[in-house]
Design a protein around this motif. Structure first.
Motif, PDB file in Angstrom:
ATOM      1  N   LEU A  95       0.727  -1.261   0.101  1.00  0.00           N
ATOM      2  CA  LEU A  95       0.105  -0.070   0.232  1.00  0.00           C
ATOM      3  C   LEU A  95       1.095   1.431  -0.037  1.00  0.00           C
ATOM      4  N   LEU A  96       2.344   1.049   0.702  1.00  0.00           N
ATOM      5  CA  LEU A  96       2.804   2.144   0.999  1.00  0.00           C
ATOM      6  C   LEU A  96       3.320   2.798  -0.622  1.00  0.00           C
ATOM      7  N   PHE A  97       3.715   0.921  -0.855  1.00  0.00           N
ATOM      8  CA  PHE A  97       5.078   1.745  -1.897  1.00  0.00           C
ATOM      9  C   PHE A  97       3.553   2.058  -3.516  1.00  0.00           C
ATOM     10  N   LEU A  98       2.025   1.668  -3.144  1.00  0.00           N
ATOM     11  CA  LEU A  98       1.609   2.380  -4.416  1.00  0.00           C
ATOM     12  C   LEU A  98       1.174   3.883  -4.516  1.00  0.00           C
ATOM     13  N   THR A  99       0.796   4.027  -3.432  1.00  0.00           N
ATOM     14  CA  THR A  99       0.808   5.817  -2.750  1.00  0.00           C
ATOM     15  C   THR A  99       2.016   6.285  -3.037  1.00  0.00           C
ATOM     16  N   LEU A 100       3.606   5.635  -3.389  1.00  0.00           N
ATOM     17  CA  LEU A 100       4.227   6.960  -3.272  1.00  0.00           C
ATOM     18  C   LEU A 100       4.573   7.062  -4.909  1.00  0.00           C
ATOM     19  N   GLU A 101       4.011   6.142  -5.374  1.00  0.00           N
ATOM     20  CA  GLU A 101       4.454   5.882  -6.832  1.00  0.00           C
ATOM     21  C   GLU A 101       2.980   6.407  -7.709  1.00  0.00           C
ATOM     22  N   LEU A 102       1.955   6.569  -6.821  1.00  0.00           N
ATOM     23  CA  LEU A 102       0.851   7.772  -7.609  1.00  0.00           C
ATOM     24  C   LEU A 102       1.598   9.093  -7.569  1.00  0.00           C
ATOM     25  N   ILE A 103       1.876   9.134  -5.850  1.00  0.00           N
ATOM     26  CA  ILE A 103       2.632  10.374  -5.653  1.00  0.00           C
ATOM     27  C   ILE A 103       3.664  10.593  -7.028  1.00  0.00           C
ATOM     28  N   CYS A 104       4.317  10.246  -6.945  1.00  0.00           N
ATOM     29  CA  CYS A 104       5.134  10.072  -8.800  1.00  0.00           C
ATOM     30  C   CYS A 104       4.777  10.551  -9.614  1.00  0.00           C
ATOM     31  N   PHE A 105       3.563   9.601  -9.860  1.00  0.00           N
ATOM     32  CA  PHE A 105       3.232   9.796 -11.576  1.00  0.00           C
ATOM     33  C   PHE A 105       2.626  11.546 -11.654  1.00  0.00           C
ATOM     34  N   LEU A 106       1.904  11.923 -10.168  1.00  0.00           N
ATOM     35  CA  LEU A 106       1.180  13.256 -10.798  1.00  0.00           C
ATOM     36  C   LEU A 106       2.117  14.136 -10.332  1.00  0.00           C
TER      37      LEU A 106
END
Length: 432
Positions: A95-106
């Motif tokens: 979940l933390l990985f997906l959150t950080l990944e989403l932040i990077c993409f945005l």
């Protein structure tokens, strides 16, 4: 006992094959990461160069070589981080990985949007804003590369093995030093070159070129000083000066006069602003006439010189020389002849015609045997490794104008002693 040895040997071979397979997988992952980083670097460098080609500013990198160095030096750090995220966070804290990944993409989406829609015409940063320029360069490189590597990992469904050893503190430290210090030193060296070039432009009256370089310096190093003036203050002064010239040009366009003198003045103002192609278009129709002014030819020669079109530059300076010689003798006429000879000499020198260049320099010297002409000849002889002649002329320049040429003369003689063939004669006779 034999069975146990065979089993142990098989286990060792199996472990070895697994380690080899994991090593190959990791190598393929890193090759993909390097390829992705290379593609991203080339893309952003191309974009920066295209913006600069249209006389714009791409904040905060300005030039393609600076963005290439910034991105390439950031690659080791981002690869280590992407591997850690994929190998640790993705496996243990999804979940933390997906959150950080989403932040990077945005964040990357926002960076691209701002880059494509932002103002790229003129940026002048004050010294108080220096941290923005300094921080943004590594931050943007880091963000774009991490996002690109994560995206590549998702597309190819790479999964890091948990058994692969993780890099230690020293590896991370070296990666961070590479990412931050090398681009900073490189950028500062480029800024130093740009400051020197700006001073040369100001000395030759090329305000448009000086303004563009000063704006770039303001983006790269807002705290820099050019001469004794801060880059920001100089940029604003140049903006005002160029604005006045642009106003004069606008007035001249509204009330045109069909005369060569009027056209020459317009072309001269355009060349000051750095709009040399437009200046050439204005002057060319007048230069074919038999009574064309030597000033028009001389301005064309100077413009082609700045464009490094040495053949056209030499041709127009030759035409200027002929036109000057037709005029009655006067102080202006003699100065024009000297300027034409110097333009011819410089063009021939750049074309590698050193004998013709030397003859032109000597012709200018015979008309005006000043310290400036002697020092110019000394620089030419230094460039062509004629050390004895260079020493003689630099000493004459120092004798004629010690206040101006004492220090430059010493530097030139020192350069002759250290660099060129035949320097033994300089060591024997060089008198500082």
């Amino acid at each position: 006992m034999t069975s146990q040895k065979r089993t142990s040997r098989n286990q060792v071979q199996t472990d070895s094959r697994e380690r080899l397979l994991e090593h190959r997988i990791q190598t393929s992952h890193r090759m993909l990461a390097l390829s992705t980083a290379g593609i991203v670097t080339c893309a952003v460098a191309w974009w920066v160069q295209s913006v600069r080609a249209e006389d714009g500013l791409s904040v905060p990198y300005v030039r393609a070589d600076i963005i290439a160095v910034s991105f390439l030096c950031m690659v080791p750090c981002t690869i280590l981080l992407a591997e850690s995220m994929s190998g640790v966070l993705k496996r243990n804290h999804r979940l933390l990985f997906l959150t950080l990944e989403l932040i990077c993409f945005l964040g990357t989406t926002g960076i691209i949007y701002l880059a494509l829609t932002g103002d790229q015409t003129s940026v002048t940063l004050d010294q108080e804003d220096a941290w923005e320029s300094f921080v943004l360069r590594p931050a943007i490189a880091f963000w774009l590369l991490v996002t690109s590597l994560l995206l590549a990992g998702n597309l190819f469904r790479f999964q890091e093995s948990a058994s692969i050893s993780r890099p230690g503190v020293m590896v991370w430290l070296l990666a961070c030093i590479t990412a931050l210090l090398i681009p900073a030193f490189y950028t500062q060296s480029r800024v130093d070159e740009m400051v020197t070039q700006t001073e040369e432009y100001l000395g030759s009256g090329r305000l448009g070129d000086a303004r563009q370089l000063t704006q770039e310096i303001c983006v790269l190093s807002p705290w820099e000083e050019i001469g004794s003036t801060s880059a920001g203050d100089l940029a604003r002064d140049l903006d005002r000066d160029c604005y006045e010239i642009e106003r004069n040009l606008a007035f001249m366009r509204r009330r045109p006069v069909q005369s060569e003198e009027f056209t020459y003045q317009r072309a001269r103002l355009l060349s000051i602003l750095g709009q040399r192609t437009a200046a050439v278009r204005l002057l060319e129709p007048w230069t074919g006439k038999s009574e064309a002014s030597p000033l028009s030819y001389q301005l064309l020669g100077n413009i082609y010189q700045h464009q490094e079109n040495w053949g056209e530059s030499e041709r127009n300076y030759q035409r200027a020389l002929k036109a000057w010689k037709k005029l009655p003798r006067s102080e202006q006429q003699q100065a024009g002849i000297v300027a034409a000879w110097k333009g011819i000499a410089f063009a021939e020198r750049k074309r590698g015609n050193y004998a013709e260049a030397e003859a032109a320099y000597l012709s200018a010297l015979s008309l005006v045997p000043t310290a400036d002409q002697h020092f110019l000849l000394a620089q030419f002889y230094e460039d062509t490794q004629q050390t004895t002649k260079a020493r003689d002329h630099v000493q004459q320049a120092m004798a004629l104008n010690a206040a101006r040429y004492a220090i430059p003369g010493k530097k030139l003689i020192s350069s002759l002693q250290q660099q060129h063939f035949g320097c033994l004669n300089v060591w024997r006779n060089g008198r500082l």
